[in-house]
Design an enzyme around this catalytic site. Sequence first.
Site, PDB file in Angstrom:
ATOM      1  N   ASP A 118       0.210  -1.226  -0.100  1.00 40.14           N
ATOM      2  CA  ASP A 118      -0.071  -0.429  -0.200  1.00 40.14           C
ATOM      3  C   ASP A 118       0.829   1.172  -0.386  1.00 40.14           C
ATOM      4  O   ASP A 118       0.368   2.596   0.495  1.00 40.14           O
ATOM      5  CB  ASP A 118      -1.231   0.156   1.171  1.00 40.14           C
ATOM      6  CG  ASP A 118      -1.692  -1.032   1.476  1.00 40.14           C
ATOM      7  OD1 ASP A 118      -2.615  -1.056   0.263  1.00 40.14           O
ATOM      8  OD2 ASP A 118      -1.933  -1.935   2.658  1.00 40.14           O
ATOM      9  N   GLU A 119       1.889   1.266  -0.747  1.00 36.23           N
ATOM     10  CA  GLU A 119       3.271   2.161  -0.430  1.00 36.23           C
ATOM     11  C   GLU A 119       2.753   3.262  -1.916  1.00 36.23           C
ATOM     12  O   GLU A 119       3.144   4.347  -2.435  1.00 36.23           O
ATOM     13  CB  GLU A 119       3.820   1.875  -0.505  1.00 36.23           C
ATOM     14  CG  GLU A 119       5.185   0.948   0.400  1.00 36.23           C
ATOM     15  CD  GLU A 119       4.044  -0.315  -0.220  1.00 36.23           C
ATOM     16  OE1 GLU A 119       3.687  -0.303  -1.571  1.00 36.23           O
ATOM     17  OE2 GLU A 119       5.475  -1.058   0.353  1.00 36.23           O
ATOM     18  N   LYS A 179       2.442   2.185  -4.862  1.00 36.24           N
ATOM     19  CA  LYS A 179       3.237   1.722  -6.178  1.00 36.24           C
ATOM     20  C   LYS A 179       1.799   1.935  -7.328  1.00 36.24           C
ATOM     21  O   LYS A 179       2.734   1.658  -8.838  1.00 36.24           O
ATOM     22  CB  LYS A 179       3.387   0.614  -6.100  1.00 36.24           C
ATOM     23  CG  LYS A 179       4.155  -0.023  -5.111  1.00 36.24           C
ATOM     24  CD  LYS A 179       4.751  -2.047  -5.178  1.00 36.24           C
ATOM     25  CE  LYS A 179       2.665  -1.981  -4.424  1.00 36.24           C
ATOM     26  NZ  LYS A 179       2.326  -1.920  -3.286  1.00 36.24           N
ATOM     27  N   GLY A 230      -4.332  -4.551  -4.180  1.00 34.33           N
ATOM     28  CA  GLY A 230      -5.403  -3.490  -4.951  1.00 34.33           C
ATOM     29  C   GLY A 230      -4.619  -1.876  -5.566  1.00 34.33           C
ATOM     30  O   GLY A 230      -3.834  -1.526  -4.502  1.00 34.33           O
ATOM     31  N   HIS A 231      -4.463  -2.038  -6.274  1.00 35.46           N
ATOM     32  CA  HIS A 231      -4.211  -0.791  -6.882  1.00 35.46           C
ATOM     33  C   HIS A 231      -5.409   0.382  -7.223  1.00 35.46           C
ATOM     34  O   HIS A 231      -5.960   0.104  -8.032  1.00 35.46           O
ATOM     35  CB  HIS A 231      -3.270  -0.489  -8.003  1.00 35.46           C
ATOM     36  CG  HIS A 231      -2.464  -2.055  -7.941  1.00 35.46           C
ATOM     37  ND1 HIS A 231      -1.633  -2.363  -8.900  1.00 35.46           N
ATOM     38  CD2 HIS A 231      -1.787  -1.800  -6.023  1.00 35.46           C
ATOM     39  CE1 HIS A 231      -0.440  -2.877  -8.382  1.00 35.46           C
ATOM     40  NE2 HIS A 231      -0.722  -2.934  -6.502  1.00 35.46           N
ATOM     41  N   THR A 232      -5.027   1.693  -6.881  1.00 33.38           N
ATOM     42  CA  THR A 232      -6.432   2.633  -6.918  1.00 33.38           C
ATOM     43  C   THR A 232      -5.893   3.715  -7.801  1.00 33.38           C
ATOM     44  O   THR A 232      -4.336   4.470  -7.540  1.00 33.38           O
ATOM     45  CB  THR A 232      -7.091   3.095  -5.788  1.00 33.38           C
ATOM     46  OG1 THR A 232      -7.798   2.309  -4.823  1.00 33.38           O
ATOM     47  CG2 THR A 232      -8.121   4.177  -6.391  1.00 33.38           C
ATOM     48  N   GLN A 249       2.778  -5.735  -3.265  1.00 34.77           N
ATOM     49  CA  GLN A 249       2.421  -6.168  -1.447  1.00 34.77           C
ATOM     50  C   GLN A 249       3.887  -5.136  -1.847  1.00 34.77           C
ATOM     51  O   GLN A 249       4.323  -4.034  -1.753  1.00 34.77           O
ATOM     52  CB  GLN A 249       2.803  -7.284  -1.162  1.00 34.77           C
ATOM     53  CG  GLN A 249       1.188  -7.607  -0.989  1.00 34.77           C
ATOM     54  CD  GLN A 249       1.104  -8.575  -2.577  1.00 34.77           C
ATOM     55  OE1 GLN A 249       1.864  -9.316  -3.062  1.00 34.77           O
ATOM     56  NE2 GLN A 249      -0.196  -8.592  -2.656  1.00 34.77           N
ATOM     57  N   THR A 299       3.253 -12.589   2.783  1.00 38.81           N
ATOM     58  CA  THR A 299       2.010 -13.218   1.906  1.00 38.81           C
ATOM     59  C   THR A 299       3.271 -14.347   1.183  1.00 38.81           C
ATOM     60  O   THR A 299       4.159 -13.917   2.149  1.00 38.81           O
ATOM     61  CB  THR A 299       2.100 -12.023   0.914  1.00 38.81           C
ATOM     62  OG1 THR A 299       0.752 -12.447   0.236  1.00 38.81           O
ATOM     63  CG2 THR A 299       3.414 -11.783  -0.081  1.00 38.81           C
ATOM     64  N   ARG A 334      -9.749  -3.225   5.146  1.00 40.23           N
ATOM     65  CA  ARG A 334      -9.545  -2.857   6.239  1.00 40.23           C
ATOM     66  C   ARG A 334      -9.386  -0.969   6.724  1.00 40.23           C
ATOM     67  O   ARG A 334      -8.389  -0.756   5.840  1.00 40.23           O
ATOM     68  CB  ARG A 334      -9.055  -3.857   6.709  1.00 40.23           C
ATOM     69  CG  ARG A 334      -8.976  -5.190   7.195  1.00 40.23           C
ATOM     70  CD  ARG A 334      -8.131  -6.132   7.189  1.00 40.23           C
ATOM     71  NE  ARG A 334      -7.596  -6.510   6.037  1.00 40.23           N
ATOM     72  CZ  ARG A 334      -6.543  -7.123   6.453  1.00 40.23           C
ATOM     73  NH1 ARG A 334      -6.441  -8.311   6.935  1.00 40.23           N
ATOM     74  NH2 ARG A 334      -6.096  -7.678   5.078  1.00 40.23           N
ATOM     75  N   PRO A 335      -9.529  -0.709   7.895  1.00 43.01           N
ATOM     76  CA  PRO A 335      -8.747   0.350   8.047  1.00 43.01           C
ATOM     77  C   PRO A 335      -7.089  -0.145   8.745  1.00 43.01           C
ATOM     78  O   PRO A 335      -6.799  -1.247   9.014  1.00 43.01           O
ATOM     79  CB  PRO A 335      -9.088   0.526  10.021  1.00 43.01           C
ATOM     80  CG  PRO A 335      -9.591  -0.185  11.005  1.00 43.01           C
ATOM     81  CD  PRO A 335      -9.972  -1.197   8.598  1.00 43.01           C
ATOM     82  N   ARG A 336      -5.878   0.937   8.047  1.00 46.50           N
ATOM     83  CA  ARG A 336      -4.873   0.163   8.254  1.00 46.50           C
ATOM     84  C   ARG A 336      -4.302   0.577   9.685  1.00 46.50           C
ATOM     85  O   ARG A 336      -4.910   1.721  10.278  1.00 46.50           O
ATOM     86  CB  ARG A 336      -3.768   0.855   7.127  1.00 46.50           C
ATOM     87  CG  ARG A 336      -4.018   0.426   5.445  1.00 46.50           C
ATOM     88  CD  ARG A 336      -3.433   0.696   4.450  1.00 46.50           C
ATOM     89  NE  ARG A 336      -3.689   0.902   2.590  1.00 46.50           N
ATOM     90  CZ  ARG A 336      -4.205   1.234   2.065  1.00 46.50           C
ATOM     91  NH1 ARG A 336      -3.928   2.979   1.682  1.00 46.50           N
ATOM     92  NH2 ARG A 336      -4.727   0.514   1.129  1.00 46.50           N
TER      93      ARG A 336
HETATM   94  P1  IMP Z   1      -2.272 -12.358   2.134  1.00 45.92           P
HETATM   95  O1  IMP Z   1      -0.722 -12.211   0.919  1.00 45.92           O
HETATM   96  O2  IMP Z   1      -3.682 -12.348   1.888  1.00 45.92           O
HETATM   97  O3  IMP Z   1      -1.925 -14.026   1.986  1.00 45.92           O
HETATM   98  O4  IMP Z   1      -1.702 -11.880   3.298  1.00 45.92           O
HETATM   99  C1  IMP Z   1      -0.778 -11.862   3.922  1.00 45.92           C
HETATM  100  C2  IMP Z   1      -0.312 -10.364   4.483  1.00 45.92           C
HETATM  101  O5  IMP Z   1       0.287  -9.700   3.455  1.00 45.92           O
HETATM  102  C3  IMP Z   1      -1.483 -10.245   5.274  1.00 45.92           C
HETATM  103  O6  IMP Z   1      -0.937  -9.015   6.558  1.00 45.92           O
HETATM  104  C4  IMP Z   1      -2.128  -9.122   4.182  1.00 45.92           C
HETATM  105  O7  IMP Z   1      -3.287  -8.142   4.932  1.00 45.92           O
HETATM  106  C5  IMP Z   1      -0.915  -8.609   3.507  1.00 45.92           C
HETATM  107  N1  IMP Z   1      -1.799  -8.103   2.139  1.00 45.92           N
HETATM  108  C6  IMP Z   1      -1.624  -8.682   0.735  1.00 45.92           C
HETATM  109  N2  IMP Z   1      -1.716  -8.098  -0.196  1.00 45.92           N
HETATM  110  C7  IMP Z   1      -1.289  -6.608   0.066  1.00 45.92           C
HETATM  111  C8  IMP Z   1      -1.528  -5.357   0.060  1.00 45.92           C
HETATM  112  O8  IMP Z   1      -1.184  -5.578  -1.469  1.00 45.92           O
HETATM  113  N3  IMP Z   1      -1.094  -4.525   0.758  1.00 45.92           N
HETATM  114  C9  IMP Z   1      -0.885  -4.546   1.974  1.00 45.92           C
HETATM  115  N4  IMP Z   1      -1.166  -5.476   2.309  1.00 45.92           N
HETATM  116  C10 IMP Z   1      -1.428  -6.622   1.610  1.00 45.92           C
END
Ligand code: IMP
Length: 415
Positions: free
Chosen positions: A13-14, A16, A40-42, A214, A229, A292-294
């Site tokens: 979520d930087e 990117k 998720g990219h916006t 990620q 992840t 989800r709230p970050r």
């Molecule tokens: P998974 O990738 O769904 O298995 O989740 C593993 C961890 O990576 C969890 O803490 C997720 O919240 C985090 N995560 C996965 N994808 C993203 C992303 O695109 N942005 C931020 N955190 C992510």
Amino acid sequence: MSTTAVLGCVWGDEAKAKIVDVLAVDADYVVRFQGGNNAGHTIWLKDEKYVFHLVPSGILYPGKTCILSSGTVIDPFELIKEIDALKEKGISFRDRFFIDPRAHIVLPIHRELDGKCEADDNQTLIGTTKRGIGPCYADAIARVGIRFGDLFEKENLTQRLKNLFSYHKYTVENLDKQVTDLMEIGTRLGSYLKQISYLLHKNNDKNILFEGAQGSLLDVNFGTYPFVTSSHTVVGGIPIGSGFGGKVDRVVGVFKSYFTRVGEGPFPTELFDEIGERIRKQGNEFGSTTGRPRRCGWFDAVAAQFTAMINNLDEIALTLLDVFSGLETLKICIGYRLNGEKISEFPYNSNDLTKVEPEYIELPGWKDDITGIREFEKLPVNAKNYVTTIEELLGIDISIISIGPDREQTIFRKK
Ligand code: IMP
């Protein structure tokens, strides 16, 4: 040929996608090499919002070729939805979107296993996106996964599905239907399949942009294990995940001006006060995949030095600097103490990382709205000071500063 990588260097979520978007102008190929629809990219373009989970965001530029290479894991049902939604907005995919047949397919069983594991009191809660990403990668490693290239031969596909279900001790009543559904997906997406390594090597006069998903602190190896992840998010993930073995000429690391994290896991500089709340609100820090709230906290130079090192960064893109406008004082973590002792390395152990005490420097903030500024020199002096302090701490130039979600709200700063 030139090759550029844009890599998140924190916990995802930087912003990117915004950086990929501004750098994609010079790219012929935009390639995703890991992850799936956990990303998720916006992107905002002419006041229209585009949310991407699988398709590289470069698709917004007509004429760019966008690729999901073999290191990605793809939920085909979600991909079809995403392609259809983009096509409805007038975006063409013909001859400019490709999937490697080696990419693994995220199946309903993977989502189910992800959910079950997260609900199991005997398992560590990771806070995954529950998109089935971890179980899909695990099945790939266990050699029981289903790849896109498996969708075209009924007997082989049936056998592969049997292997998969037997491995998980699953009793399946509707195997034939599952085979038929998957073969339909093959028919629907088959025209996009192409061996990406050949494509990238044959067209070696083209510019390639590798789009990371990620962030490095979520890397399965180098991240805050087990709160990570399941893919290789660092620069080393590029050759593994794309089949492109050439050199990456320019590695751009993306950092937010503050740190955020979703899901569980250690976060030494996390803020639990009204400043954290304010950053969350101001930065709209809610997940674009799960809503989800970050969790929000100060910039952590110890973690940043580690991720800059493992990615061998050439330059940095610093995003969301505008979120700080109005804060009186800013902090940057410049060191950790563990059990009272100063430590010089970023701990590999998540237990230690939960225990470290961050040491901060304080910097004065600025009041003015900076979202309309386009030149570094015109930023308030304290904003410039914040940027150059991070540069000095990391020893790497910050070449791009993002001060708003729009393409235009970007300061380019080549020294
Ligand atoms: P998974 O990738 O769904 O298995 O989740 C593993 C961890 O990576 C969890 O803490 C997720 O919240 C985090 N995560 C996965 N994808 C993203 C992303 O695109 N942005 C931020 N955190 C992510």
